[in-house]
Every structure is written in structure tokens, then in C-alpha cells.
Design an enzyme around this catalytic site. Structure first.
Site, PDB file in Angstrom:
ATOM      1  N   ARG A  32       5.772 -15.920  23.179  1.00  0.00           N
ATOM      2  CA  ARG A  32       4.340 -16.187  23.365  1.00  0.00           C
ATOM      3  C   ARG A  32       4.108 -17.134  24.541  1.00  0.00           C
ATOM      4  NH1 ARG A  32      -0.015 -17.921  19.204  1.00  0.00           N
ATOM      5  NH2 ARG A  32       1.495 -19.445  18.469  1.00  0.00           N
ATOM      6  N   ARG A  50       8.976 -16.067   5.801  1.00  0.00           N
ATOM      7  CA  ARG A  50       9.314 -16.597   4.476  1.00  0.00           C
ATOM      8  C   ARG A  50      10.632 -15.976   4.003  1.00  0.00           C
ATOM      9  NH1 ARG A  50      10.192 -12.373   2.800  1.00  0.00           N
ATOM     10  NH2 ARG A  50       8.984 -10.855   1.640  1.00  0.00           N
ATOM     11  N   GLU A 144      13.209  -8.205   7.770  1.00  0.00           N
ATOM     12  CA  GLU A 144      12.102  -7.264   7.912  1.00  0.00           C
ATOM     13  C   GLU A 144      11.004  -7.907   8.762  1.00  0.00           C
ATOM     14  OE1 GLU A 144      10.088  -4.461   4.771  1.00  0.00           O
ATOM     15  OE2 GLU A 144       9.017  -6.376   4.838  1.00  0.00           O
TER      16      GLU A 144
HETATM   17  P1  0O2 Z   1       5.792  -9.516  -0.990  1.00  0.00           P
HETATM   18  O1  0O2 Z   1       5.366 -10.344  -2.137  1.00  0.00           O
HETATM   19  O2  0O2 Z   1       4.767  -9.431   0.078  1.00  0.00           O
HETATM   20  O3  0O2 Z   1       7.131  -9.915  -0.448  1.00  0.00           O
HETATM   21  P2  0O2 Z   1       8.574   0.524  -1.688  1.00  0.00           P
HETATM   22  O4  0O2 Z   1       7.873   1.491  -0.755  1.00  0.00           O
HETATM   23  O5  0O2 Z   1       7.649  -0.558  -2.185  1.00  0.00           O
HETATM   24  O6  0O2 Z   1       9.318   1.199  -2.765  1.00  0.00           O
HETATM   25  P3  0O2 Z   1       9.947  -1.585  -0.262  1.00  0.00           P
HETATM   26  O7  0O2 Z   1      11.411  -1.759  -0.126  1.00  0.00           O
HETATM   27  O8  0O2 Z   1       9.178  -2.585  -1.060  1.00  0.00           O
HETATM   28  O9  0O2 Z   1       9.698  -0.125  -0.788  1.00  0.00           O
HETATM   29  O10 0O2 Z   1       9.461  -1.626   1.214  1.00  0.00           O
HETATM   30  P4  0O2 Z   1       8.047  -1.497   1.886  1.00  0.00           P
HETATM   31  O11 0O2 Z   1       7.158  -0.617   1.098  1.00  0.00           O
HETATM   32  O12 0O2 Z   1       8.333  -1.111   3.282  1.00  0.00           O
HETATM   33  O13 0O2 Z   1       7.356  -2.940   1.780  1.00  0.00           O
HETATM   34  C1  0O2 Z   1       7.911  -4.170   1.828  1.00  0.00           C
HETATM   35  C2  0O2 Z   1       6.797  -5.192   1.920  1.00  0.00           C
HETATM   36  O14 0O2 Z   1       5.666  -4.683   2.636  1.00  0.00           O
HETATM   37  C3  0O2 Z   1       6.221  -5.652   0.602  1.00  0.00           C
HETATM   38  O15 0O2 Z   1       7.046  -6.605   0.019  1.00  0.00           O
HETATM   39  C4  0O2 Z   1       4.865  -6.211   1.045  1.00  0.00           C
HETATM   40  O16 0O2 Z   1       5.005  -7.471   1.702  1.00  0.00           O
HETATM   41  C5  0O2 Z   1       4.447  -5.192   2.075  1.00  0.00           C
HETATM   42  N1  0O2 Z   1       3.735  -4.082   1.403  1.00  0.00           N
HETATM   43  C6  0O2 Z   1       4.188  -2.828   1.204  1.00  0.00           C
HETATM   44  N2  0O2 Z   1       3.272  -2.097   0.558  1.00  0.00           N
HETATM   45  C7  0O2 Z   1       2.203  -2.894   0.356  1.00  0.00           C
HETATM   46  C8  0O2 Z   1       0.904  -2.689  -0.265  1.00  0.00           C
HETATM   47  O17 0O2 Z   1       0.558  -1.621  -0.766  1.00  0.00           O
HETATM   48  N3  0O2 Z   1       0.069  -3.777  -0.275  1.00  0.00           N
HETATM   49  C9  0O2 Z   1       0.398  -4.980   0.277  1.00  0.00           C
HETATM   50  N4  0O2 Z   1      -0.507  -5.965   0.211  1.00  0.00           N
HETATM   51  N5  0O2 Z   1       1.616  -5.196   0.852  1.00  0.00           N
HETATM   52  C10 0O2 Z   1       2.492  -4.170   0.884  1.00  0.00           C
HETATM   53  P5  0O2 Z   1       6.931  -6.946  -1.523  1.00  0.00           P
HETATM   54  O18 0O2 Z   1       8.247  -7.468  -1.973  1.00  0.00           O
HETATM   55  O19 0O2 Z   1       6.443  -5.753  -2.288  1.00  0.00           O
HETATM   56  O20 0O2 Z   1       5.856  -8.057  -1.612  1.00  0.00           O
END
Ligand code: 0O2
Length: 227
Positions: A32, A50, A144
Site C-alpha cells: 500500500r 486473524r 486463506e
Molecule cells: P469465519 O468465522 O468467518 O472464519 P464450505 O464451502 O463452507 O464447505 P470452507 O472450507 O468453509 O467450505 O471454505 P469457504 O466456503 O471458501 O469459506 C471460508 C470462509 O469464507 C468462511 O470461514 C467465512 O469467513 C467466509 N464465508 C464463506 N461462505 C460464507 C457465507 O455464506 N457468509 C459469510 N458471511 N461468510 C462466508 P468460516 O470458518 O465459515 O467462518
């Protein structure tokens, strides 16, 4: 592969992730700064990160059906870095900057902007391998990178807190409204990109007009912010 002992040392396990996330926040802030001193439009607005808590890692492993031994290989977001951008095109510019780096290897790209999730979630995820330098040598971790616009972030943070509120069972009518709100955020992002394009026609270099003294240092908690 991890060894599942009764008293697994989470502190030791998570420390390389902490080092990696903190390191990347600094590296991205450094990018940046490079844009800032050249006075050109920067794709980065806010960077934060985080490391997941042990409970949240175990919950996620259970949800994904990942055995404890494989959490470091199959739970991709134990270490997460989030970059918020102004425009959709900035997201892809930022992704290219990350992909060109020699210190990370791209394992997977998940484009939830071109293919939003059924919930309406939009963001670009880059899943990368990074070697953390430790006193015992290099320790590989998976990180990620979530890259999104302010509008995508606004939507995701509200939907995320509603998921907690309703213990992951958001009522159907609220889900429908969230999906409609995601489409409204997409329309807003597209309009902002279109305005950006129009301005670039007049100023192709995309120079930034500073509205504050260049010696003024911004003091902001965003620089230290966690998710
Ligand atoms: P947190 O509390 O934010 O860390 P999946 O598709 O869910 O089976 P995976 O491995 O969870 O597979 O990966 P994905 O979908 O690529 O997403 C990882 C993270 O992206 C999530 O971590 C969220 O931070 C965000 N994310 C994915 N889908 C959504 C959604 O529908 N809504 C929101 N608000 N965030 C999303 P965590 O651990 O789920 O949550």
C-alpha cells in the site's frame, strides 16, 4: 500430519499461523505504501487478519468431515488475511499481485464473485501455501486470503453476525432478504466500477489527489485491527 494426543499443544501449533498472518499484514501494508508514495490508485483499502481459535478449528473440521490428523492440510482458513478494496477490479489486481509473489504458492482460487454462494456471499478467496521461518527451520502453513469490496464486506459481516444470532438457522424470509441485499451490493459495486472507468477515461494514470498533507500520518486502529 498431526499427532492427536490428549494434551495437544495448540499454542505451539498456532504460532506459525500467527507469525504468517502478522507478517502478511505488514507485507500488504508495505505494498500500500508503495502505491501511496507514487500517488497512484491503490487496490488495497484495509488489511486485517486473524487466526482461528482451537474451538472454531475443531468445529470446522467436524463440519467438513476432516480427521484431527489432517486439520493443518485440509482446514484452509486457520490463518486468514482479509483485504478490503474499493472496486471489483482492485480485487483482481490485488489477486494478481499475490499470485506473482515468490513467497507463496497458490493452491486454489475460489471466485465467489463470479459464482456467489447460495447465501449471496461474494468474495475472492486465494488459498496459498507459505513457509514460516522458525527456530527449527521452515514450517509450511496454508493461508486463506479473502479479497472483497467494502460492499461485499458490509454484507458478509452482517450475514455472519446473523448466523451467530440464529445459531446458523437464519429464518427463510431473512435469508431471502439477505440474498436480495447481496444483489443490491453487487449492483452498487458494478455502478462504482463504472464510475471509476469513466473517471479513468479523463485521468488514465489514475492519480490520487491527496486531500490531506502528505506528511500527516494517519493513526488508525485499522492498522492493528483483527476480524
Ligand atoms: P469465519 O468465522 O468467518 O472464519 P464450505 O464451502 O463452507 O464447505 P470452507 O472450507 O468453509 O467450505 O471454505 P469457504 O466456503 O471458501 O469459506 C471460508 C470462509 O469464507 C468462511 O470461514 C467465512 O469467513 C467466509 N464465508 C464463506 N461462505 C460464507 C457465507 O455464506 N457468509 C459469510 N458471511 N461468510 C462466508 P468460516 O470458518 O465459515 O467462518
Amino acid at each position: 500430519m498431526l499427532v492427536n494426543t490428549y494434551n495437544f499443544d495448540w499454542k505451539k501449533f498456532l504460532q506459525p499461523y500467527e507469525l504468517a498472518v502478522e507478517g502478511f499484514i505488514l507485507k500488504i501494508e508495505g505494498i500500500r505504501k508503495q502505491y501511496e508514495i507514487r500517488g497512484i490508485h491503490c487496490p488495497i483499502e484495509i488489511v486485517s487478519g486473524r487466526v482461528k481459535t482451537p474451538d472454531s478449528i475443531l468445529d470446522k473440521a467436524k463440519r467438513l468431515g476432516v480427521e484431527f490428523e489432517y486439520i493443518d492440510e485440509k482446514v484452509y482458513d486457520i490463518g486468514g488475511i482479509r483485504i478490503t478494496c474499493k472496486y471489483i477490479e482492485d480485487i483482481y489486481e490485488m489477486a494478481e499481485l499475490l499470485k506473482a509473489r515468490k513467497d507463496i504458492i497458490l493452491l486454489e482460487e475460489r471466485d465467489y464473485i463470479k459464482n456467489p454462494k447460495p447465501s449471496g456471499y461474494r468474495s475472492l478467496h486465494l488459498i496459498c501455501r507459505y513457509n514460516v521461518e522458525t527456530i527449527y527451520g521452515q514450517s509450511p502453513v496454508i493461508l486463506e486470503f479473502q479479497i472483497r469490496t467494502h460492499a461485499m464486506h458490509f454484507w458478509a459481516s452482517i450475514e455472519h453476525s446473523l448466523k451467530y444470532k440464529y445459531q446458523k438457522n437464519i429464518p427463510d424470509d431473512i435469508k431471502k432478504r439477505l440474498l436480495a441485499a447481496s444483489k443490491a451490493a453487487e449492483a452498487l459495486d458494478n455502478e462504482m466500477s463504472s464510475i471509476h472507468e469513466a473517471v479513468k477515461k479523463i485521468d488514465p494514470e489514475d492519480f490520487i489527489i491527496e486531500n490531506r498533507d502528505s506528511y500527516e500520518e494517519e493513526i488508525s486502529l485499522n492498522r492493528l485491527k483483527k476480524w
